[in-house]
Design an enzyme around this catalytic site. Sequence first.
Site, short mmCIF file in Angstrom:
data_model
loop_
_atom_site.label_atom_id
_atom_site.label_comp_id
_atom_site.label_asym_id
_atom_site.label_seq_id
_atom_site.Cartn_x
_atom_site.Cartn_y
_atom_site.Cartn_z
N VAL A 92 0.86 -1.19 0.00
CA VAL A 92 0.00 0.00 0.00
C VAL A 92 0.89 1.23 0.00
CG1 VAL A 92 -1.76 1.29 1.23
CG2 VAL A 92 -1.83 -1.21 1.24
N ARG A 98 -4.23 3.05 5.84
CA ARG A 98 -5.35 3.15 6.77
C ARG A 98 -6.59 3.75 6.12
NH1 ARG A 98 -2.97 1.26 11.04
NH2 ARG A 98 -0.85 1.85 11.61
N ARG A 99 -6.79 3.41 4.85
CA ARG A 99 -7.98 3.88 4.13
C ARG A 99 -8.76 2.70 3.54
NH1 ARG A 99 -5.65 8.61 0.29
NH2 ARG A 99 -7.86 9.07 0.00
N GLY A 100 -8.40 1.48 3.95
CA GLY A 100 -9.12 0.30 3.48
C GLY A 100 -8.56 -0.31 2.21
N VAL A 101 -7.38 0.16 1.76
CA VAL A 101 -6.82 -0.33 0.50
C VAL A 101 -6.41 -1.80 0.62
CG1 VAL A 101 -4.88 -0.09 -1.11
CG2 VAL A 101 -6.10 1.94 -0.30
N THR A 103 -7.46 -4.12 2.73
CA THR A 103 -8.65 -4.97 2.86
C THR A 103 -9.32 -5.16 1.51
OG1 THR A 103 -9.03 -4.27 5.15
CG2 THR A 103 -10.92 -5.14 3.94
N SER A 126 5.38 -10.48 5.44
CA SER A 126 6.41 -9.57 5.94
C SER A 126 6.02 -9.05 7.33
CB SER A 126 6.60 -8.40 4.98
OG SER A 126 5.38 -7.72 4.75
N TYR A 131 -2.15 -10.79 8.41
CA TYR A 131 -2.88 -11.68 7.50
C TYR A 131 -3.85 -12.63 8.19
CZ TYR A 131 -0.04 -9.65 3.91
OH TYR A 131 0.52 -8.74 3.05
N PHE A 422 8.51 -16.55 -1.83
CA PHE A 422 8.11 -16.08 -3.17
C PHE A 422 7.49 -14.70 -3.08
CE2 PHE A 422 4.74 -18.81 -1.42
CZ PHE A 422 3.63 -17.99 -1.50
#
Length: 422
Positions: A92, A98-101, A103, A126, A131, A422
Site C-alpha cells: 500500500v 489506513r484507508r481500506g486499501v 482490505t 512480511s 494476515y 516467493f
Amino acid sequence: MTRPEIRVDRAADDERFLATDQTVWFGEISPSPTDTQLLGVPENQRFAVEVDDTDPGTYAGIYGVRPMELAVPASTGRASLVPCAGLTWVGVHPDHRRRGVLTAMLRHHVEQTHREGVALSALHASEPAIYGRHGYGLATQEYELSLGRGTELRAPGLEEAAKTIRTSFATASDQGVAERLRECVLRSAPSTPGVIIGAQSFYSGIVDSSQRPEALRDNEPTRFLFAVRDGADVGVAVFRRHQKWEQARPKGKLEIFALEGDPATRLALLRRLLDFDLIATVTVPRVGVDDPLWSWIGPRVADDLTFNDNLWIRIVDLPAALPLRAYAADCDVVVDVDDPAAPWQAGRWRIRIRGGEAVAERTDDPADLAVPIAVLGSAYLGGANLIAMRRAGVLDELRSDAVAELSRAFRSDVAPYPATGF
C-alpha cells in the site's frame, strides 16, 4: 470524512506497478528493465488499486499472484501437488495507508482466485500480524541455524545412499541452471508436504536477480551446488560465501538460500557445505520442526538459532480444497465456518472423512465446533494442533471431542516442510 472509492483491477501500467513497489519497499533501485524485474509474476496476475486522488506515477496499492503448486499430504509420508495462488508483491502506497486499501485488495484476491477455480491461496508474511485478520492461517514454521565448520552430521541409516551422490558447482550464468533448479524441487516434492513450486519463470527470476548489479555488489556471485546420482540431478544447494578475516585467520560465512532434495541428498550437500575452505560458520535456513537435521547434529550444537513463521494458507473454496489432500483418520464433524470475506463458504459444513478422503457438504445440522477460516488454513498441511488451539480459546467446541476428532484427521505424521519464499 467520506473515504474515496477504491477500485481494484488488473494493473494497466507496468512502470506504475514497479514504481509503487519501489516506494513501498524502499530498497535500492535496480537498473534492470521493468519486464525483467517483474519476471515471475504473469502480466494478467498483476493487480492495482485506483482512487480518485492517486498520484499518476504510482498506484494506491498493488499485489501480484504467482501461479504455483503446493505439496499437500497424500499417503503416509508422501505428498501430491495441487494448484495454489501465491500472493506476492502486496503493498500500500504510504499516502493511502489506513484507508481500506489492503482490505479491498485481499478481498479482491479471494474473489478473483475463487472465480479462477483455485481453492487455495498462500503467502509469506512480511508483517505476520496482518494476515490472520484476512483469513490466512500459519501452516508452517521454520528455524534458521548457524553451524560451525566441520560440524559432524550423524546419520547411520543414510550413509550408503549418501555415498552414491556426487556434487558439482554451477553459477547463475551457466546454461540451464534455472531449469535444473526447478527440476530438483519437483523431484523432492513427493516426499515433502509443504513445498511450494512455481512456474519456470519463477526460477528464471531467481537466477536472474542473483546476477543483478545490486546483488553482486561486495558479494560473491550466487553459487549452485547440484547433487547428482546416476547422472541425474537429485538435489541442489543455493548459497553464497562472505569473506572475513580476524587476526590473519579466516572467519568467512557461508549463507545457504535453498537446500532441496530427499534426506540422503540433503545430508550429502550439507556435508560438502560444512567443509569449505576459509569458512567458519554456515547458516542453514528453512529448517522445519521435524527436519532430520535435528537428529543429525544432536542437541545444543547450533551456534545460533532463530525461529520464524513460514507459509500462511488461506482456504478459498472449502468443499474443493478438502478433497485435494489425504487424511490420517476418519471423522464426521459439523463445522460452523466464520469467513466474512468469502460468504460462499461461510456457515455450516459437514466434513466427512473416510479412508483418507474428505467430503464437505452444506448442512442445517447443529454445529459441533465453530472456527474462523484461518484455523482451517493453519491445519490444512497437517502441522497445526487443533486441540492446542481449543485450549488456547481460538476455536469454540460445541460437542465434546469434536476438536480432537477433526485434529486427528488433519494431522500429518511429520510437520510440513517450510516453503521457499516467493
